[in-house]
Design a protein around this motif. Structure first.
Motif, short mmCIF file in Angstrom:
data_model
loop_
_atom_site.label_atom_id
_atom_site.label_comp_id
_atom_site.label_asym_id
_atom_site.label_seq_id
_atom_site.Cartn_x
_atom_site.Cartn_y
_atom_site.Cartn_z
N GLU A 57 -11.72 56.05 79.44
CA GLU A 57 -12.14 56.53 80.77
C GLU A 57 -13.33 57.47 80.61
N TRP A 58 -14.27 57.39 81.61
CA TRP A 58 -15.46 58.24 81.55
C TRP A 58 -15.10 59.69 81.81
N VAL A 59 -15.72 60.56 81.07
CA VAL A 59 -15.54 62.00 81.30
C VAL A 59 -16.44 62.41 82.46
N HIS A 60 -15.92 63.24 83.34
CA HIS A 60 -16.68 63.64 84.53
C HIS A 60 -18.00 64.29 84.12
N GLN A 61 -19.02 64.01 84.93
CA GLN A 61 -20.37 64.48 84.62
C GLN A 61 -20.44 65.98 84.51
N ASN A 62 -19.62 66.68 85.32
CA ASN A 62 -19.66 68.14 85.33
C ASN A 62 -19.15 68.74 84.02
N GLU A 63 -18.42 67.96 83.25
CA GLU A 63 -17.86 68.48 82.00
C GLU A 63 -18.83 68.31 80.83
N HIS A 64 -19.99 67.69 81.10
CA HIS A 64 -20.98 67.49 80.05
C HIS A 64 -21.98 68.64 80.06
N VAL A 65 -22.41 69.05 78.89
CA VAL A 65 -23.53 69.99 78.74
C VAL A 65 -24.64 69.23 78.02
N SER A 66 -25.79 69.13 78.68
CA SER A 66 -26.84 68.25 78.15
C SER A 66 -28.10 69.07 77.84
N GLU A 67 -28.77 68.65 76.76
CA GLU A 67 -30.05 69.26 76.38
C GLU A 67 -31.04 68.14 76.07
N GLU A 68 -32.33 68.37 76.53
CA GLU A 68 -33.37 67.38 76.28
C GLU A 68 -34.46 67.99 75.42
N SER A 69 -35.12 67.13 74.64
CA SER A 69 -36.25 67.57 73.82
C SER A 69 -37.12 66.36 73.53
N MET A 70 -38.25 66.61 72.90
CA MET A 70 -39.18 65.52 72.61
C MET A 70 -39.38 65.47 71.10
N ASP A 71 -39.26 64.27 70.54
CA ASP A 71 -39.49 64.09 69.12
C ASP A 71 -40.99 64.16 68.88
N GLU A 72 -41.44 65.09 68.06
CA GLU A 72 -42.88 65.30 67.88
C GLU A 72 -43.53 64.16 67.13
N THR A 73 -42.78 63.46 66.34
CA THR A 73 -43.37 62.39 65.54
C THR A 73 -43.61 61.14 66.37
N THR A 74 -42.57 60.73 67.11
CA THR A 74 -42.64 59.46 67.86
C THR A 74 -42.99 59.68 69.31
N GLY A 75 -42.80 60.89 69.81
CA GLY A 75 -43.04 61.16 71.22
C GLY A 75 -41.94 60.64 72.12
N LEU A 76 -40.77 60.25 71.51
CA LEU A 76 -39.67 59.73 72.31
C LEU A 76 -38.76 60.86 72.74
N LYS A 77 -38.03 60.60 73.87
CA LYS A 77 -37.14 61.62 74.42
C LYS A 77 -35.85 61.65 73.62
N VAL A 78 -35.43 62.86 73.23
CA VAL A 78 -34.18 63.07 72.50
C VAL A 78 -33.22 63.81 73.40
N ARG A 79 -31.98 63.28 73.55
CA ARG A 79 -30.97 63.93 74.40
C ARG A 79 -29.74 64.26 73.54
N GLU A 80 -29.21 65.47 73.75
CA GLU A 80 -27.99 65.94 73.03
C GLU A 80 -26.98 66.39 74.08
N VAL A 81 -25.72 65.92 73.92
CA VAL A 81 -24.67 66.19 74.92
C VAL A 81 -23.46 66.78 74.21
N PHE A 82 -22.78 67.76 74.89
CA PHE A 82 -21.56 68.39 74.36
C PHE A 82 -20.46 68.27 75.38
N ILE A 83 -19.20 68.11 74.92
CA ILE A 83 -18.03 68.23 75.80
C ILE A 83 -16.95 69.02 75.06
N ASN A 84 -16.07 69.65 75.79
CA ASN A 84 -14.92 70.36 75.24
C ASN A 84 -13.66 69.52 75.45
#
Length: 920
Positions: A57-84
């Motif tokens: 089952e999907w975890v509710h969106q509100n329970e996610h903590v998300s961070e975005e960044s940009m990979d300097e080498t490729t220029g692609l978007k990097v996303r990191e997500v945490f849940i408890n």
């Protein structure tokens, strides 16, 4: 995208760099410790969005903590997500597997799934599933300490402590802690003694097991014997000793002290020193030209011996023979008479020689008369000092000729008997002398030498077996004496001597007879050993001299480990005899029959002297057959040879049956009385050997022997004398209770165990002895023998020796050897060898005779019923209960009709009446 789309995604999508999301970090398995939540993290590139799915089952969106960044080498978007994930969430989940989560990442071209990470609640229970147990281990033995840690998540790691210090198996090759949490010390050292603790730990807690104490002990070992000391008596009989110490090694940490004696003593005789003494002076010599004459003497009356002093004084004297009248260089005055003096001197010399010859003749006559007067007892004791003990030698020289109690009085066997006695021999009573010399063992043998064992050997409880060496005369049997032997008759010495005639005097108890086509039975008297040759086993027109023997010397068959020789080593022969039907060999045994406790094997000695296994008693085979009765094994065989029964105990409950017998006799000191307690195998031949030894020592059986069940559980045997009348008798110090190690009892296969007790009465008026002899195995069976006897021979009761006395019939040939008449036997075989609709009737005959195993052996015989009846004959040697056999035949159901039909058509009526009279 929604739930449905994500569920339809495959587990793995081939990656195309720069197109589908690539996980830089995936969630790891995690454990919740106590009530602390855990954090799962996920990182992907390129990723527009990342969500966690837990347990499908999907975890509710509100329970996610998300961070975005940009990979300097490729220029692609990097996303990191945490849940408890909390403890409550995990406890509330009741799925078929552990609580799990995975993350799903999206890009422009599709989605990717991470690995599943399981989330479990960590714990460690308090109690160990198995604590290590303390041990006592001999040095260089293996130590294995078992440890099963408490249940836990994650599984606990185990560490061992010795005396609170961690054990590093990498530093000691002798220690291994890798085998399933167990601690293994391959070869125990003294330094390995200590307290061992098993430590279990995981991320939640640590647990300690109960401590186990390990003791590495060293059993004591004897040093070498010292040299024998000098004889303590400078002159005459004394003793010398040697000693050893329990220091090779010394016992440590509770190890067993050395078994046996630390000091040995033997008797010795020192030759007494004899001082020399002068003989009388010789006559004066003839006067010499120097006017001197001489006389001499020698130190030979007696000469010095054994270190004695030489004679004091001179051996030669000279003096003037003319009283000073002799003139230098002129003839002495006495010269004119010298010839006459020389003649007189010769006469004196010859007179002296004649007197010496007469004196020697008188001495010889006196000695001869003295020896003749002593020969009234039929024995010449060459060295009377031997009567007091020590290793001395008797020469018994018989004077009587012919004895009706011998096997054959006309034969003069060349036989020398060597016999070991325990303790001093007493010949104070004239009746005892008569017993020693008139028995059938001593007459008319030409020379018998008896070794007398020292009292020291008695203190060790050692009884040597009789060893006889002589020429055997085959084909001779007792005759001229039909009185049954079986009792001790103390008052009647003649009966006692007669009874001795049934005891064998060779190294083999042996019986021989000539058998032909009619067969027969051969018995070694009073031993339980017998041989049955069936009718027809030996071809017609041929006969063989067949023998049956028991080896009394040390058996060449040495059982391995805890295996036991259960009975005598029996030989039947000659080996070249071939039989057409199996013969039956009966060997007594001492095992309490139980297939759960014993594995019993039959072994045969090869011509090279080695032993090979013939079969196990429980084995199914067609080569031979073993039927195990409670006290004997009946074996059907086709070849003669030497056989023995070996018992392999397969549990601690295996029982070896011992017969306990008490014998007694007065010692040389009329106030002392000796009790000898024997624990022997419960076989007739073992008992006969003890009876034979005791007869020669004057011992009397004081009470009916009893049966002791001795278990193979390593516990020792205790023998004690109790309830001795306090004001009439006393027992010698330190002898009231004696303990025998288990191995000495269990592994003893040749010598009966024997313990001696010495009692002393306070007054010669005491003639009755009442006491108890207790024989018990520690933590096992116990037997108490009530002794109530008179020490005076004329008042002693008679006690039976053998339940079945067969000394008068060692061999029976032809029909009289069998209990079942031959005509009846033929009818039974004709009836039951014939098959019927219900199967082969011989199988029913076997079943009614308690033969239920290995029936395939009988199926291979030409007449199965005949072999079954041979086995019945062997089993019923003494009772011959034909009524029970008749009842068994009637129960089968076909007996009456078949035997009646045969009787009417083939057998005359008198023969049938004969069979009825004989129980059928």
């Amino acid at each position: 995208s929604g739930n449905d789309n994500s569920e339809a995604l495959p587990e793995s999508i081939p990656s195309a760099p720069g197109t589908l999301p690539h996980f830089m970090e995936e969630p790891d398995d995690a454990y919740i410790i106590k009530s602390n939540p855990i954090v799962l993290r996920c990182k992907a590139m390129p990723a527009m969005q990342i969500f966690f799915k837990c347990n499908g089952e999907w975890v509710h969106q509100n329970e996610h903590v998300s961070e975005e960044s940009m990979d300097e080498t490729t220029g692609l978007k990097v996303r990191e997500v945490f849940i408890n994930v909390t403890r409550q969430q995990v406890e509330d989940f009741h799925g078929p597997e552990d609580y799990w989560c995975q993350c799903v990442a999206w890009s422009h071209l599709g989605t990717s799934k991470s690995r599943k990470a399981s989330v479990r609640i960590a714990y460690l229970r308090k109690n160990f599933e198995q604590d290590p147990q303390g041990k006592e281990v001999p040095i260089e033995g293996m130590i294995v300490l078992h440890c099963r840690p408490p249940e836990g998540v994650p599984a606990a790691e185990v560490e061992w402590l010795k005396n609170e210090e961690p054990i590093d198996s990498n530093l000691d090759e002798n220690i291994d802690t890798r085998a399933d949490h167990n601690l293994i010390i391959r070869q125990a050292r003294l330094s390995d003694s200590g307290n061992y603790t098993c430590m279990a730990a995981n991320i939640v807690a640590k647990r300690r097991s109960m401590s186990a104490t390990v003791v590495v002990y060293v059993n004591g070992g004897w040093s070498s014997w010292t040299e024998w000391s000098n004889c303590n008596a400078r002159c005459g009989r004394g003793w010398q000793k040697r000693s050893r110490t329990c220091t090779n090694p010394a016992p440590l940490n509770g190890g067993a002290f050395c078994e046996g004696m630390s000091v040995q003593k033997i008797t010795c005789t020192s030759l007494c020193p004899v001082d020399g003494s002068w003989e009388v002076w010789s006559e004066w010599s003839v006067c010499s030209p120097e006017c001197e004459h001489l006389r001499v003497r020698e130190c030979i009356a007696p000469p010095p011996r054994n270190g004695g002093k030489y004679c004091e004084g001179v051996s030669q004297e000279s003096e003037n023979c003319t009283e000073g009248l002799c003139i230098q260089d002129k003839k002495p005055l006495h010269e004119i008479k010298s010839q006459n003096i020389e003649t007189a001197s010769d006469i004196a010399l010859y007179s002296g020689l004649g007197a010496a010859v007469i004196a020697v003749a008188v001495l010889v006559v006196g000695v001869t008369l003295y020896r003749r007067s002593q020969s009234e007892y039929g024995v010449d004791v060459i060295d009377s000092s031997a009567l007091t003990g020590g290793f001395q030698t008797f020469n018994f020289k018989t004077v009587r000729q012919g004895n009706s109690l011998l096997l054959n009085s006309s034969m003069q066997p060349d036989l020398t008997v060597s016999r070991m006695y325990s303790g001093p021999i007493c010949l104070q009573d004239p009746m005892d002398k008569e017993l020693m010399t008139e028995s059938s063992l001593f007459n008319p043998l030409s020379d018998i030498k008896v070794k007398v064992q020292s009292s020291f050997m008695v203190s060790l409880g050692v009884t040597e077996r009789a060893e006889y060496h002589g020429k055997a005369h085959s084909g001779t049997f007792p005759h001229g004496n039909n009185r049954a032997f079986g009792t001790i008759q103390a008052r009647n010495k003649a009966t006692y001597i007669q009874n001795l005639s049934s005891i064998s005097t060779t190294s083999e108890l042996k019986t021989t007879a000539i058998f032909g086509h009619l067969g027969g039975r051969l018995v070694v008297p009073n031993t339980g050993v017998s041989l049955l040759i069936p009718h027809g086993a030996i071809p017609e027109e041929s006969s063989w001299e067949i023998y049956l023997a028991i080896t009394q010397k040390e058996s060449s068959l040495q059982p391995e480990g805890t295996d036991v020789l259960l009975g005598p080593e029996v030989t039947c022969g000659p080996s070249e005899v071939s039989v057409s039907t199996p013969f039956a060999l009966t060997i007594p045994h001492c095992a309490q029959v139980n297939s759960e406790h014993w594995n019993i094997h039959l072994k045969k000695r090869t011509q090279q002297g080695k032993w090979e296994e013939v079969m196990s008693v429980e084995e199914e085979t067609t080569s031979c057959y073993c039927l195990l009765d409670p006290y004997a094994c009946h074996i059907l065989l086709n070849s003669f040879g030497t056989y023995a029964l070996i018992g392999e105990p397969i549990s601690d409950c295996a029982v070896r049956q011992l017969k306990v017998a008490v014998f007694g006799c007065l010692s040389c000191n009329s106030l002392d009385y000796n009790l000898r307690v024997y624990c022997m195998d419960n076989t007739p031949c073992a008992f006969q050997e003890v009876v034979s030894d005791e007869r020669l020592q004057g011992g009397q059986l004081l009470e009916e022997p009893k049966l002791l069940h001795f278990k193979g559980n390593t516990f020792s045997l205790q023998i004690s004398v109790l309830d001795i009348p306090p004001f009439l008798w006393r027992i010698k110090p330190f002898t009231a209770c004696q303990e025998v190690p288990f191995s000495r009892v269990w592994c003893s296969s040749s010598k009966p165990l024997h313990c001696a007790f010495s009692l002393e009465r306070y007054s010669p008026a005491t003639t009755q002895l009442a006491c108890k002899v207790c024989v018990r195995q520690v933590k096992g069976h116990e037997q108490v023998l009530q002794i109530q006897t008179s020490i005076l021979e004329n008042e002693r009761e008679t006690i039976t020796f053998f339940a079945h006395d067969d000394s008068n019939f060692p061999a029976q040939m032809g029909p009289k050897a069998f209990k079942i008449p031959y005509s009846i036997r033929q009818r039974i075989c004709a009836t039951f060898d014939t098959p019927n609709a219900k199967g082969k009737d011989w199988q029913m005959l076997a079943q009614k005779n308690s033969i239920n195993r290995n029936l395939s052996y009988f199926a291979t015989q030409s007449s199965p019923s005949a072999v079954i009846l041979d086995l019945w004959e062997a089993r019923h040697q003494h009772d011959g209960d034909l009524d029970s056999l008749a009842c068994a035949l009637e129960e089968i159901g076909r007996t009456h009709s078949k035997i009646s039909d045969i009787t009417e058509t083939e057998v005359e009526e008198p023969d049938f009446n004969y069979s009825r009279q004989n129980g059928l």
